[in-house]
Design a protein around this motif. Structure first.
Motif, short mmCIF file in Angstrom:
data_model
loop_
_atom_site.label_atom_id
_atom_site.label_comp_id
_atom_site.label_asym_id
_atom_site.label_seq_id
_atom_site.Cartn_x
_atom_site.Cartn_y
_atom_site.Cartn_z
N ALA A 4 0.85 -1.19 0.00
CA ALA A 4 0.00 0.00 0.00
C ALA A 4 0.88 1.23 0.00
O ALA A 4 2.04 1.20 0.43
CB ALA A 4 -0.93 0.01 1.22
N VAL A 5 0.30 2.32 -0.49
CA VAL A 5 0.96 3.63 -0.48
C VAL A 5 0.05 4.63 0.20
O VAL A 5 -1.12 4.79 -0.21
CB VAL A 5 1.29 4.10 -1.91
CG1 VAL A 5 1.79 5.55 -1.89
CG2 VAL A 5 2.33 3.19 -2.57
N LEU A 6 0.54 5.26 1.24
CA LEU A 6 -0.17 6.34 1.92
C LEU A 6 0.38 7.66 1.39
O LEU A 6 1.60 7.87 1.36
CB LEU A 6 0.05 6.26 3.43
CG LEU A 6 -0.55 7.38 4.28
CD1 LEU A 6 -2.06 7.29 4.30
CD2 LEU A 6 -0.01 7.33 5.70
N ILE A 7 -0.51 8.54 0.98
CA ILE A 7 -0.08 9.79 0.34
C ILE A 7 -0.75 10.97 1.03
O ILE A 7 -1.93 10.93 1.38
CB ILE A 7 -0.39 9.76 -1.17
CG1 ILE A 7 0.12 11.01 -1.89
CG2 ILE A 7 -1.86 9.54 -1.43
CD1 ILE A 7 0.08 10.88 -3.40
N ASP A 8 0.01 12.02 1.28
CA ASP A 8 -0.54 13.23 1.90
C ASP A 8 -1.52 13.91 0.95
O ASP A 8 -1.45 13.75 -0.28
CB ASP A 8 0.58 14.21 2.25
CG ASP A 8 1.35 13.81 3.50
OD1 ASP A 8 1.01 12.77 4.10
OD2 ASP A 8 2.31 14.52 3.85
N THR A 9 -2.40 14.72 1.51
CA THR A 9 -3.41 15.38 0.68
C THR A 9 -2.81 16.47 -0.21
O THR A 9 -3.31 16.72 -1.30
CB THR A 9 -4.51 16.00 1.56
OG1 THR A 9 -3.94 16.99 2.43
CG2 THR A 9 -5.21 14.94 2.38
N ASP A 10 -1.73 17.13 0.24
CA ASP A 10 -1.17 18.26 -0.52
C ASP A 10 -0.23 17.75 -1.61
O ASP A 10 0.96 18.07 -1.66
CB ASP A 10 -0.47 19.26 0.39
CG ASP A 10 0.60 18.65 1.28
OD1 ASP A 10 0.63 17.40 1.41
OD2 ASP A 10 1.40 19.41 1.86
N THR A 11 -0.80 16.97 -2.52
CA THR A 11 -0.06 16.34 -3.60
C THR A 11 -0.92 16.32 -4.85
O THR A 11 -2.15 16.39 -4.77
CB THR A 11 0.29 14.88 -3.26
OG1 THR A 11 -0.92 14.18 -2.94
CG2 THR A 11 1.24 14.77 -2.09
N PHE A 12 -0.29 16.23 -6.00
CA PHE A 12 -1.01 15.83 -7.21
C PHE A 12 -0.05 15.11 -8.14
O PHE A 12 1.17 15.24 -8.04
CB PHE A 12 -1.75 16.98 -7.90
CG PHE A 12 -0.92 18.18 -8.27
CD1 PHE A 12 -0.14 18.20 -9.41
CD2 PHE A 12 -0.96 19.32 -7.47
CE1 PHE A 12 0.59 19.33 -9.76
CE2 PHE A 12 -0.24 20.45 -7.81
CZ PHE A 12 0.55 20.45 -8.96
N PHE A 13 -0.62 14.32 -9.02
CA PHE A 13 0.17 13.40 -9.84
C PHE A 13 0.63 14.04 -11.14
O PHE A 13 -0.11 14.80 -11.77
CB PHE A 13 -0.64 12.14 -10.14
CG PHE A 13 -0.69 11.18 -8.97
CD1 PHE A 13 0.16 10.11 -8.90
CD2 PHE A 13 -1.59 11.39 -7.93
CE1 PHE A 13 0.13 9.23 -7.82
CE2 PHE A 13 -1.64 10.53 -6.85
CZ PHE A 13 -0.77 9.45 -6.79
N ARG A 14 1.85 13.70 -11.52
CA ARG A 14 2.39 14.06 -12.83
C ARG A 14 2.32 12.90 -13.80
O ARG A 14 2.34 13.08 -15.01
CB ARG A 14 3.86 14.45 -12.69
CG ARG A 14 4.15 15.68 -11.83
CD ARG A 14 5.64 15.94 -11.83
NE ARG A 14 5.99 17.21 -11.24
CZ ARG A 14 6.76 17.35 -10.17
NH1 ARG A 14 7.22 16.29 -9.54
NH2 ARG A 14 7.06 18.55 -9.72
N LYS A 15 2.28 11.67 -13.26
CA LYS A 15 2.31 10.45 -14.06
C LYS A 15 1.33 9.45 -13.45
O LYS A 15 0.71 9.72 -12.41
CB LYS A 15 3.72 9.85 -14.08
CG LYS A 15 4.78 10.76 -14.68
CD LYS A 15 6.16 10.09 -14.61
CE LYS A 15 7.25 11.00 -15.16
NZ LYS A 15 8.59 10.36 -15.04
N SER A 16 1.24 8.29 -14.06
CA SER A 16 0.34 7.26 -13.56
C SER A 16 0.68 6.89 -12.12
O SER A 16 1.84 6.65 -11.79
CB SER A 16 0.43 6.00 -14.43
OG SER A 16 -0.23 4.92 -13.81
N PRO A 17 -0.33 6.79 -11.26
CA PRO A 17 -0.06 6.39 -9.88
C PRO A 17 0.52 4.99 -9.77
O PRO A 17 1.15 4.66 -8.76
CB PRO A 17 -1.44 6.48 -9.21
CG PRO A 17 -2.42 6.40 -10.33
CD PRO A 17 -1.76 7.06 -11.50
#
Length: 358
Positions: A99-112
């Motif tokens: 699993a990957v836990l990710i902070d809310t203040d993020t956005f993706f540049r590429k496929s997750p």
């Protein structure tokens, strides 16, 4: 917790508190989906642990209501709210192989899915690998903890620090989270004001045990200049919040880029020349106001205007002390600045005078 499909990657968010954090999480989720190549069969499960399920009603996620009592328990014994990140991921890994836990203040540049390709046994995926522990000897974590860590052979000055905006692990390595939680509980009284204690303890727990991988090429973690990026995201939500997965909404995700909006070089040089006609203490303030007022072709860059103005005033006050309303008016009515700001000057003045009274 609900039983979930074990074969799909698990992307996990922990979002609670003010609306801003839920707005961040929603956009981060949509950006992940926008970069997912469903035509190639890419798929993942997105889990959101939250005190407010409503913002996620239009998104294909599994929402887990997180009540106050549970979150309070996760933060004990010191009420340290970042502790809950590690407790949550540990629980998720009891059900899923990775699993990957990710902070809310993020956005993706590429496929997750590129994140999950980097989560392997014997490794820790973090957002970024930082400098060495011994590089900043004025840091509270260095001054208060170095001797303890060295005496117990837990860490030394060469230990790499990590940014935990992303934490990815396999189930086999979930014990590192038990260790990091124990370290937080032990060290919090010794470094209570250290904002980065949580990710520091993760670095200590992983040191010499797990290889480190990072993912700054896959996601943008906007822990710096947060106001500008939040302004972009809020503009996107105003436009697409009711239909966040429409073709138009997904296309606009790409316009919410990871660059701070800045005018073209010649325009910036002109702003710099103009600022030289002003008192030295007001020059940077004027340039930042003009940066915010520039008519950017990207609508989401234009949405950063008020964030630029607020930051300009914040920087001015930090350098020279709080500016009085009359001083602010005089500055904004400087002939050169007044001409450059044009019709926006009155709006900027009203905005900043209101901000200065907060």
């Amino acid at each position: 917790m609900q039983p979930l499909t074990l074969s799909r990657p698990q992307l996990v968010y922990l979002a609670f508190g003010p609306a801003t954090y839920h707005q961040e999480a929603c956009f981060s989720i949509v950006s992940a989906l926008a970069h997912l190549d469903t035509s190639a069969g890419e798929a993942l499960d997105i889990q959101v642990y939250t005190d407010n399920p409503q913002p996620y009603s239009h998104l294909p996620v599994t929402v887990h209501h997180l009540d106050e009592a549970t979150r309070t328990a996760w933060n004990q014994p010191h009420g340290y709210h970042f502790r809950s990140k590690h407790v949550l991921l540990r629980q998720v890994l009891q059900q899923h192989p990775l699993a990957v836990l990710i902070d809310t203040d993020t956005f993706f540049r590429k496929s997750p899915l590129q994140l999950f390709q980097r989560v392997k046994p014997g490794s820790l995926l973090c957002n970024a690998i930082g400098g060495r522990y011994g590089e900043n000897q004025k840091c509270l974590l260095y001054k208060n903890l170095l001797n303890i860590l060295q005496a117990r052979a837990l860490a030394d000055c060469q230990m790499p620090l990590v940014n935990s905006g992303v934490i990815g692990l396999t189930r086999e390595d979930a014990g590192v989270l038990d260790h990091s939680v124990a370290l937080m509980d032990e060290f919090h009284p010794l470094a209570r004001s250290a904002y980065t204690l949580e990710e520091f303890c993760l670095a200590v727990a992983a040191y010499r045990k797990l290889a480190l991988a990072e993912c700054t090429d896959v996601i943008h973690h906007y822990w710096s200049r947060k106001a500008q990026f939040r302004a972009k995201i809020q503009a996107w939500l105003r436009k697409h919040g009711d239909q966040p997965l429409s073709a138009a909404a997904l296309a606009d995700v790409l316009l919410v880029n990871d660059q701070l909006p800045r005018p073209p070089t010649l325009q910036r040089l002109g702003y710099k020349a103009l600022s030289l006609t002003m008192p030295s203490r007001e020059r940077q303030f004027a340039r930042e106001l003009l940066y915010g007022s520039y008519p950017y072709p990207n609508e989401f860059d234009r949405a950063c205007a008020s964030a630029w103005w607020d930051k300009a005033l914040e920087n001015l006050n930090a350098r020279y002390g709080r500016m009085e309303p009359e001083q602010l008016r005089q500055c904004l009515r400087h002939p050169g600045l007044r001409l450059s700001l044009g019709a926006r000057r009155k709006d900027i003045e009203a905005h900043l005078l209101k901000a200065s009274q907060r």
